[in-house]
Motif scaffolding. Structure first.
Motif, PDB file in Angstrom:
ATOM      1  N   PRO A 125       5.898 -27.306 -16.429  1.00 37.20           N
ATOM      2  CA  PRO A 125       6.513 -27.578 -15.130  1.00 37.20           C
ATOM      3  C   PRO A 125       6.158 -26.517 -14.095  1.00 37.20           C
ATOM      4  CG  PRO A 125       8.147 -26.743 -16.685  1.00 37.20           C
ATOM      5  CD  PRO A 125       6.901 -27.017 -17.470  1.00 37.20           C
ATOM      6  N   ASP A 126       5.930 -26.975 -12.856  1.00 37.83           N
ATOM      7  CA  ASP A 126       5.677 -26.128 -11.689  1.00 37.83           C
ATOM      8  C   ASP A 126       4.326 -25.402 -11.712  1.00 37.83           C
ATOM      9  OD1 ASP A 126       8.101 -26.654 -10.298  1.00 37.83           O
ATOM     10  OD2 ASP A 126       9.154 -25.288 -11.657  1.00 37.83           O
ATOM     11  N   LYS A 127       3.561 -25.563 -12.767  1.00 36.61           N
ATOM     12  CA  LYS A 127       2.279 -24.875 -12.847  1.00 36.61           C
ATOM     13  C   LYS A 127       1.208 -25.609 -12.034  1.00 36.61           C
ATOM     14  CE  LYS A 127       3.534 -21.691 -15.893  1.00 36.61           C
ATOM     15  NZ  LYS A 127       3.528 -20.241 -15.587  1.00 36.61           N
ATOM     16  N   PHE A 128       0.281 -24.831 -11.483  1.00 34.44           N
ATOM     17  CA  PHE A 128      -0.898 -25.412 -10.847  1.00 34.44           C
ATOM     18  C   PHE A 128      -1.955 -25.641 -11.927  1.00 34.44           C
ATOM     19  CE2 PHE A 128       1.025 -24.424  -6.880  1.00 34.44           C
ATOM     20  CZ  PHE A 128       0.409 -25.259  -5.951  1.00 34.44           C
ATOM     21  N   VAL A 129      -2.468 -26.862 -11.961  1.00 32.96           N
ATOM     22  CA  VAL A 129      -3.376 -27.261 -13.035  1.00 32.96           C
ATOM     23  C   VAL A 129      -4.525 -28.090 -12.466  1.00 32.96           C
ATOM     24  CG1 VAL A 129      -1.541 -27.258 -14.785  1.00 32.96           C
ATOM     25  CG2 VAL A 129      -2.050 -29.361 -13.519  1.00 32.96           C
ATOM     26  N   PHE A 130      -5.540 -28.288 -13.291  1.00 35.56           N
ATOM     27  CA  PHE A 130      -6.597 -29.236 -12.995  1.00 35.56           C
ATOM     28  C   PHE A 130      -6.105 -30.634 -13.378  1.00 35.56           C
ATOM     29  CE2 PHE A 130      -8.876 -25.325 -14.476  1.00 35.56           C
ATOM     30  CZ  PHE A 130      -9.370 -24.949 -13.238  1.00 35.56           C
ATOM     31  N   PRO A 131      -6.647 -31.677 -12.769  1.00 34.70           N
ATOM     32  CA  PRO A 131      -6.278 -33.035 -13.190  1.00 34.70           C
ATOM     33  C   PRO A 131      -6.611 -33.257 -14.664  1.00 34.70           C
ATOM     34  CG  PRO A 131      -7.563 -33.073 -11.151  1.00 34.70           C
ATOM     35  CD  PRO A 131      -7.632 -31.669 -11.670  1.00 34.70           C
ATOM     36  N   GLY A 132      -5.731 -33.943 -15.359  1.00 36.32           N
ATOM     37  CA  GLY A 132      -5.998 -34.221 -16.774  1.00 36.32           C
ATOM     38  C   GLY A 132      -4.774 -34.748 -17.487  1.00 36.32           C
ATOM     39  N   GLY A 133      -4.982 -35.191 -18.717  1.00 34.51           N
ATOM     40  CA  GLY A 133      -3.877 -35.710 -19.507  1.00 34.51           C
ATOM     41  C   GLY A 133      -4.362 -36.340 -20.795  1.00 34.51           C
ATOM     42  N   ALA A 134      -3.436 -36.944 -21.509  1.00 34.38           N
ATOM     43  CA  ALA A 134      -3.722 -37.511 -22.824  1.00 34.38           C
ATOM     44  C   ALA A 134      -4.589 -38.761 -22.722  1.00 34.38           C
ATOM     45  CB  ALA A 134      -2.420 -37.840 -23.542  1.00 34.38           C
ATOM     46  N   ILE A 135      -5.365 -38.992 -23.769  1.00 28.18           N
ATOM     47  CA  ILE A 135      -6.190 -40.187 -23.867  1.00 28.18           C
ATOM     48  C   ILE A 135      -5.303 -41.364 -24.253  1.00 28.18           C
ATOM     49  CG2 ILE A 135      -8.191 -41.230 -25.006  1.00 28.18           C
ATOM     50  CD1 ILE A 135      -8.712 -38.731 -23.193  1.00 28.18           C
ATOM     51  N   ASP A 136      -5.443 -42.480 -23.537  1.00 30.73           N
ATOM     52  CA  ASP A 136      -4.691 -43.698 -23.833  1.00 30.73           C
ATOM     53  C   ASP A 136      -5.493 -44.593 -24.781  1.00 30.73           C
ATOM     54  OD1 ASP A 136      -2.700 -42.853 -22.177  1.00 30.73           O
ATOM     55  OD2 ASP A 136      -3.247 -44.158 -20.496  1.00 30.73           O
ATOM     56  N   PRO A 137      -4.814 -45.427 -25.581  1.00 27.03           N
ATOM     57  CA  PRO A 137      -5.544 -46.335 -26.479  1.00 27.03           C
ATOM     58  C   PRO A 137      -6.546 -47.222 -25.752  1.00 27.03           C
ATOM     59  CG  PRO A 137      -3.220 -46.274 -27.061  1.00 27.03           C
ATOM     60  CD  PRO A 137      -3.350 -45.507 -25.780  1.00 27.03           C
ATOM     61  N   GLU A 138      -6.199 -47.652 -24.520  1.00 24.57           N
ATOM     62  CA  GLU A 138      -7.083 -48.545 -23.767  1.00 24.57           C
ATOM     63  C   GLU A 138      -8.390 -47.868 -23.355  1.00 24.57           C
ATOM     64  OE1 GLU A 138      -3.930 -47.980 -23.153  1.00 24.57           O
ATOM     65  OE2 GLU A 138      -2.908 -49.902 -23.478  1.00 24.57           O
ATOM     66  N   ASP A 139      -8.412 -46.541 -23.320  1.00 22.99           N
ATOM     67  CA  ASP A 139      -9.625 -45.843 -22.895  1.00 22.99           C
ATOM     68  C   ASP A 139     -10.795 -46.100 -23.848  1.00 22.99           C
ATOM     69  OD1 ASP A 139      -8.268 -44.728 -20.724  1.00 22.99           O
ATOM     70  OD2 ASP A 139      -7.673 -42.949 -21.861  1.00 22.99           O
ATOM     71  N   ALA A 140     -10.501 -46.390 -25.102  1.00 22.23           N
ATOM     72  CA  ALA A 140     -11.561 -46.586 -26.093  1.00 22.23           C
ATOM     73  C   ALA A 140     -12.407 -47.817 -25.810  1.00 22.23           C
ATOM     74  CB  ALA A 140     -10.959 -46.679 -27.500  1.00 22.23           C
ATOM     75  N   ALA A 141     -11.857 -48.791 -25.074  1.00 22.08           N
ATOM     76  CA  ALA A 141     -12.573 -50.043 -24.813  1.00 22.08           C
ATOM     77  C   ALA A 141     -13.234 -50.073 -23.439  1.00 22.08           C
ATOM     78  CB  ALA A 141     -11.606 -51.224 -24.947  1.00 22.08           C
ATOM     79  N   VAL A 142     -13.201 -48.965 -22.712  1.00 20.77           N
ATOM     80  CA  VAL A 142     -13.733 -48.937 -21.346  1.00 20.77           C
ATOM     81  C   VAL A 142     -15.248 -48.767 -21.368  1.00 20.77           C
ATOM     82  CG1 VAL A 142     -13.765 -47.613 -19.208  1.00 20.77           C
ATOM     83  CG2 VAL A 142     -11.604 -48.068 -20.353  1.00 20.77           C
ATOM     84  N   PRO A 143     -15.991 -49.666 -20.725  1.00 18.53           N
ATOM     85  CA  PRO A 143     -17.458 -49.525 -20.663  1.00 18.53           C
ATOM     86  C   PRO A 143     -17.862 -48.508 -19.602  1.00 18.53           C
ATOM     87  CG  PRO A 143     -16.787 -51.512 -19.503  1.00 18.53           C
ATOM     88  CD  PRO A 143     -15.524 -50.904 -20.077  1.00 18.53           C
ATOM     89  N   LEU A 144     -18.635 -47.513 -19.999  1.00 17.59           N
ATOM     90  CA  LEU A 144     -19.103 -46.494 -19.064  1.00 17.59           C
ATOM     91  C   LEU A 144     -20.486 -46.875 -18.545  1.00 17.59           C
ATOM     92  CD1 LEU A 144     -18.081 -43.288 -21.048  1.00 17.59           C
ATOM     93  CD2 LEU A 144     -16.906 -44.261 -19.070  1.00 17.59           C
ATOM     94  N   THR A 145     -20.702 -46.685 -17.248  1.00 19.13           N
ATOM     95  CA  THR A 145     -21.997 -47.008 -16.657  1.00 19.13           C
ATOM     96  C   THR A 145     -22.958 -45.826 -16.673  1.00 19.13           C
ATOM     97  OG1 THR A 145     -21.229 -46.439 -14.433  1.00 19.13           O
ATOM     98  CG2 THR A 145     -20.948 -48.721 -15.150  1.00 19.13           C
ATOM     99  N   GLY A 146     -22.477 -44.658 -17.047  1.00 21.60           N
ATOM    100  CA  GLY A 146     -23.318 -43.474 -17.150  1.00 21.60           C
ATOM    101  C   GLY A 146     -22.702 -42.491 -18.122  1.00 21.60           C
ATOM    102  N   HIS A 147     -23.535 -41.652 -18.738  1.00 15.06           N
ATOM    103  CA  HIS A 147     -23.077 -40.708 -19.752  1.00 15.06           C
ATOM    104  C   HIS A 147     -23.610 -39.306 -19.473  1.00 15.06           C
ATOM    105  CE1 HIS A 147     -22.705 -44.630 -21.745  1.00 15.06           C
ATOM    106  NE2 HIS A 147     -21.753 -44.078 -22.460  1.00 15.06           N
ATOM    107  N   PRO A 148     -22.957 -38.286 -20.015  1.00 13.13           N
ATOM    108  CA  PRO A 148     -23.490 -36.925 -19.918  1.00 13.13           C
ATOM    109  C   PRO A 148     -24.791 -36.801 -20.715  1.00 13.13           C
ATOM    110  CG  PRO A 148     -21.163 -36.921 -20.549  1.00 13.13           C
ATOM    111  CD  PRO A 148     -21.643 -38.322 -20.692  1.00 13.13           C
ATOM    112  N   ASP A 149     -25.415 -35.630 -20.622  1.00 12.89           N
ATOM    113  CA  ASP A 149     -26.666 -35.444 -21.357  1.00 12.89           C
ATOM    114  C   ASP A 149     -26.412 -35.327 -22.863  1.00 12.89           C
ATOM    115  OD1 ASP A 149     -25.938 -32.758 -22.004  1.00 12.89           O
ATOM    116  OD2 ASP A 149     -26.812 -32.019 -20.147  1.00 12.89           O
TER     117      ASP A 149
END
Length: 226
Positions: free
Chosen positions: A41-65
């Protein structure tokens, strides 16, 4: 003496460090968590959070190296890597309203992704660089196995200062110069990550290795993923 084992489940998570060149040098996007938040609480942070089950089915149009993808699979089920990348993009969208994607239609997204798809973009992880990993120490109310990604603001589709589509999870979203960021109330692990950022950005954002802080129930320490 009987050892007390922390049974709090450790959830996969993604954190995204968006950066750009500002008038005072490199700056990063951060926001403040609410006072009633169960975690940091009250901390300054970078955007982020837990992985949701639905994320596993998301098609990515580009990938890291390839190096980034290989390191993500170290001490991780390789099948989880696409979900970790997709979750990073979703968290940026939800918490900042910024789009990391490519302009193209996307059919039948899950409920978690409908608002992102409505922008006319499909998610792309092409700009993400894997730079840090940390497990939340035992004894905390929530524990995460967080992967930190660095990405240039040039990967954002549209205006990187437009936070109008952000949810209310992070307050006071702002671009903060690296030279001033330690004036804010930061979690300890964020300070550790920030110590790596200056030299890393100067090298173009590609780390020679990825620090991994292993705060598990048996071993605590920092190793390097190469």
């Amino acid at each position: 003496m009987t050892q007390v084992v922390d049974k709090t489940a450790v959830r996969d998570a993604s954190t995204v460090i968006l950066w750009r060149k500002g008038t005072a040098g490199a700056e990063v996007l951060m926001g403040q968590r609410g006072s009633s938040a169960a975690f940091m609480p009250d901390k300054f942070v970078f955007p982020g959070g837990a992985i949701d089950p639905e994320d596993a089915a998301v098609p990515l149009t580009g990938h890291p190296d390839g190096t980034c993808l290989r390191r993500l699979a170290i001490s991780t089920d390789p099948a989880r890597v696409p979900a970790i990348l997709a979750g990073a993009i979703r968290e940026v969208w939800e918490e900042t309203g910024l789009v990391l994607g490519r302009k193209q239609p996307w059919q039948t997204p899950s409920a978690d992704w409908e608002s992102f798809a409505a922008t006319g973009h499909a998610p792309s992880a092409a700009g993400l660089s894997y730079v840090f990993r940390a497990v939340t120490p035992p004894g905390r109310t929530r524990r995460f196995d967080a992967r930190f990604f660095l990405v240039s603001a040039s990967a954002v589709q549209g205006d990187a200062d437009d936070f109008t589509h952000a949810c209310d999870e992070l307050r006071h979203l702002q671009w903060i110069p690296l030279s001033a960021v330690r004036d804010f109330d930061l979690p300890f692990i964020t300070e550790v990550v920030l110590a790596e950022l200056g030299p890393l950005i100067a090298r173009g954002g590609r780390p020679a290795s990825v620090p991994f802080v292993q705060n598990d129930d048996i071993v605590s320490g920092i190793t390097r993923l190469t």
